[in-house]
Structure formats: C-alpha cells, structure tokens
Write a protein that holds these residues in place. Structure first.
Motif, mmCIF file in Angstrom:
data_model
loop_
_atom_site.group_PDB
_atom_site.id
_atom_site.type_symbol
_atom_site.label_atom_id
_atom_site.label_comp_id
_atom_site.label_asym_id
_atom_site.label_seq_id
_atom_site.Cartn_x
_atom_site.Cartn_y
_atom_site.Cartn_z
ATOM 1 N N TRP A 130 -45.419 29.071 77.769
ATOM 2 C CA TRP A 130 -43.979 29.261 77.903
ATOM 3 C C TRP A 130 -43.717 30.343 78.939
ATOM 4 N N LYS A 131 -42.994 29.957 79.986
ATOM 5 C CA LYS A 131 -42.650 30.873 81.075
ATOM 6 C C LYS A 131 -43.888 31.536 81.670
ATOM 7 N N MET A 140 -37.296 35.201 68.608
ATOM 8 C CA MET A 140 -37.547 36.179 69.656
ATOM 9 C C MET A 140 -37.946 35.506 70.963
ATOM 10 N N VAL A 141 -38.709 34.433 70.869
ATOM 11 C CA VAL A 141 -39.115 33.714 72.083
ATOM 12 C C VAL A 141 -37.937 32.965 72.697
ATOM 13 N N HIS A 188 -34.697 33.387 72.294
ATOM 14 C CA HIS A 188 -33.566 34.215 72.714
ATOM 15 C C HIS A 188 -33.999 35.458 73.487
ATOM 16 N N GLN A 189 -35.316 35.572 73.742
ATOM 17 C CA GLN A 189 -35.845 36.692 74.512
ATOM 18 C C GLN A 189 -35.448 38.041 73.878
ATOM 19 N N ILE A 190 -35.665 38.128 72.575
ATOM 20 C CA ILE A 190 -35.398 39.370 71.840
ATOM 21 C C ILE A 190 -36.638 40.250 71.921
ATOM 22 N N ASP A 191 -36.467 41.521 72.276
ATOM 23 C CA ASP A 191 -37.616 42.390 72.529
ATOM 24 C C ASP A 191 -38.118 43.125 71.294
ATOM 25 N N THR A 216 -42.774 44.052 66.317
ATOM 26 C CA THR A 216 -43.142 42.655 66.073
ATOM 27 C C THR A 216 -43.484 42.365 64.620
#
Length: 334
Positions: free
Chosen positions: A270-271, A312-313, A315-318, A210
C-alpha cells in the motif's frame, strides 16, 4: 302591600340597562360568568324581580311575563356576543404571544459524523455480508474455556498470564479477541457456517501510538465440507480489493496461531510499502472437535483483523490514541 305593574316594568328596564353596560365593560371570561350568575342565576336579580309577579292582578301577569322574557333573551344574547368577542381576543393574544419570528437566525448545531472506527467496522461488515456472511456477537466478559481452552490455546500460553490478560476476581476475564464468538456460534449451529464477528477486545498492552489496552477486532469464520486454503485466499483477496478500492499486491506469510493450522499473516503493498493487515488460517481440527464437529467431514478457515489498524491506514491516522480522545478537531475531518 301591592306592587304596581309600572314599578316592575321600570325595575326590568333599569336591570337591562345596567346589565348591558356591565357586560360591555367586561374584559375576561371569568368576569362575564360572574355577571351571568348575578343577573340570570337562580338567585339573580331578574329572578328576584319576577318573584313580585304574585302580587299583580291576573290581568297584568301576562304582560309582565312577556316583558320579562324579552329582557332575559336580550341579556342572554348580550352575554353570548360578549363571550365570543372575549374568546376571539384571547385567541388573538395567544397567537401573538406564540408567534415564531422566522426572520430570526436559528440556533446552529454541528452536524454529527460517524466515528472513523465505526465507519471502518461498517465498511468491513458490508463487504462480508455481501459475500454471504452473517453478523454474530458475543459477551465481553468471557470464561477461560471460551477464550482459551476451546480455541486450542494451551495452559502455558503467554496469553493466559495476568500480565497479558485482564482477569476478574471470579476467574472470568475480559475477552482478548472475538474468537469466543465463533465457539459460541458453532455450539448452537450446524455447518455450513459463515459468520463475521465484530467487537471490542481487551489486552494489557502498554498504550502508545500503535497499541491500546482496548481496541476492536473483526473476525470471520467459514465451516463447510471441502473448504481449502485456496477458498481462504480468494475470500481475503476479494475483501482487500473492496476495502482498499483497487487491486493490490497481497502476500501470505507463514505464521502461527493456536486455533488455525496452517496459519498465515497477510501483507498488502500500500502506497509503496508492505503492510501487515490481518492474520488467518485453516481452523485447527482440535477446535472443530471442541464444538462437536467431525474434522474428517468438515474443514474451515478463519481470519481476524484489527479495526484500528485498518482505520489508521485508510485515513492516514498517525496515532491510535486520537481515535479515543473525542477531540472535535480530529473527528470533524471524517
């Protein structure tokens, strides 16, 4: 010694027959030009024969002149016809050699895609430009004044430590945020001001999933008479609604930044979970004084977000490191 008319006529006829045969057998324009010079040039065979006209009687000369002109015109016609034939053959050969076979499969090249970080910056800028903001940029190598002092960051602030900032030998540094762009812009412009400043920034962070020593920010600044924290909240809520594509619960938490007062962190649900997405606040009066604005007349607000955080949020990049590795397996997904 005299030369008879019949002998010259025979020589002309022989010349014409030989020339016709030679011209017909030529295969290149260069060979054809050599024959033209050989037969019709100043020192050519036809000219050599005509030099003997002086030995004929005056009565025979007109007859020989007419015959000579007939031979000359015949050779010129033959040469021109052969020239056109050879030129056409040359064109056809070139066309055949350069013909493109449209039935062959083409060379496949992958279609490029916009990098997720650039895509996120573009989306953020589109939103703020739509809200009336102007895009502003500045240098990556900054002075202590623009990066710290003018932004009300005291000398004992941790950011001024070499363990947190990349300092250069001449005392300059790699900017740790895009806030110096705001100072530079305010120095050369008078309110009202509404700018958005995207760019790369540098900090001596330990690289992990991160964090990165090089990352990207987008900051916004608005200066005008009568701006309040309510204006800031309304602007950021509209931005969040547009960037996420829906109305989301938003929470402002009290925080601290040297260049804003009051300051806040903004969280978004978010989610099913709360995410910290940006920091903001009202511009500190000391910052306004540093650029020559009267804090009794003008107020303003500022906010900043990390581009990688939003990418990252969204596109859901880890892992943030995926954004910098140029891995085609990763990039082709966007």
């Amino acid at each position: 010694m005299t030369t008879s008319l019949s002998q010259i006529e025979t020589d002309l006829q022989t010349l014409q027959q030989e020339a016709d045969s030679a011209i017909a057998l030529t295969t290149t324009l260069e060979e054809l030009e050599q024959l033209r010079v050989q037969y019709l040039g100043k020192k050519g065979q036809l000219g050599q024969i005509l030099k003997t006209m002086g030995k004929l009687s005056p009565e025979d000369r007109p007859r020989l002149g007419a015959l000579a002109n007939e031979v000359k015109e015949g050779l010129q016609t033959q040469l021109e016809n052969q020239r056109q034939t050879l030129q056409q053959a040359q064109i056809q050969a070139q066309l055949a050699a350069e013909t493109l076979d449209v039935t062959m499969p083409g060379v496949s090249r992958p279609i490029g895609r916009v990098h997720p970080l650039n895509n996120t910056i573009d989306r953020v800028l589109d939103i703020f430009v739509g809200l009336g903001y102007t895009v502003a940029t500045g240098p990556h190598v900054e002075t202590d004044y623009y990066n710290f002092e003018a932004l009300n960051i005291p000398a004992d602030h941790p950011a001024r430590d070499m363990q947190d900032t990349f300092f250069l030998a001449n005392g300059h540094l790699l900017r740790t945020h895009t806030s110096p762009v705001q100072i530079r812009y305010m120095e050369t412009h008078q309110p009202p001001i509404r700018i958005v400043a995207p760019g790369r920034v540098y900090r001596r962070d330990t690289v992990d999933a991160t964090h990165s020593a090089v990352f990207h920010q987008v900051e916004l600044l608005a200066i005008d008479k009568g701006l309040t924290f309510t204006d800031l909240k309304g602007t950021l809520k509209e931005f969040i609604r547009q960037i996420f594509g829906e109305e989301l619960p938003v929470k402002f938490r009290a925080s601290y930044f040297p260049f804003t007062e009051p300051s806040a962190e903004v969280d978004v649900q978010w989610k099913g979970k709360w995410l910290e997405v940006l920091g903001c606040g009202m511009v500190d009066p000391n910052v306004l004084k540093a650029v020559g604005y009267d804090p009794e007349v003008y107020t303003g607000f500022a906010a900043g977000l990390g581009v990688e955080r939003f990418a990252m949020v969204l596109h859901q990049i880890d892992d943030i490191r995926r954004c910098y590795q140029s891995d085609w397996r990763f990039l082709r997904q966007f």
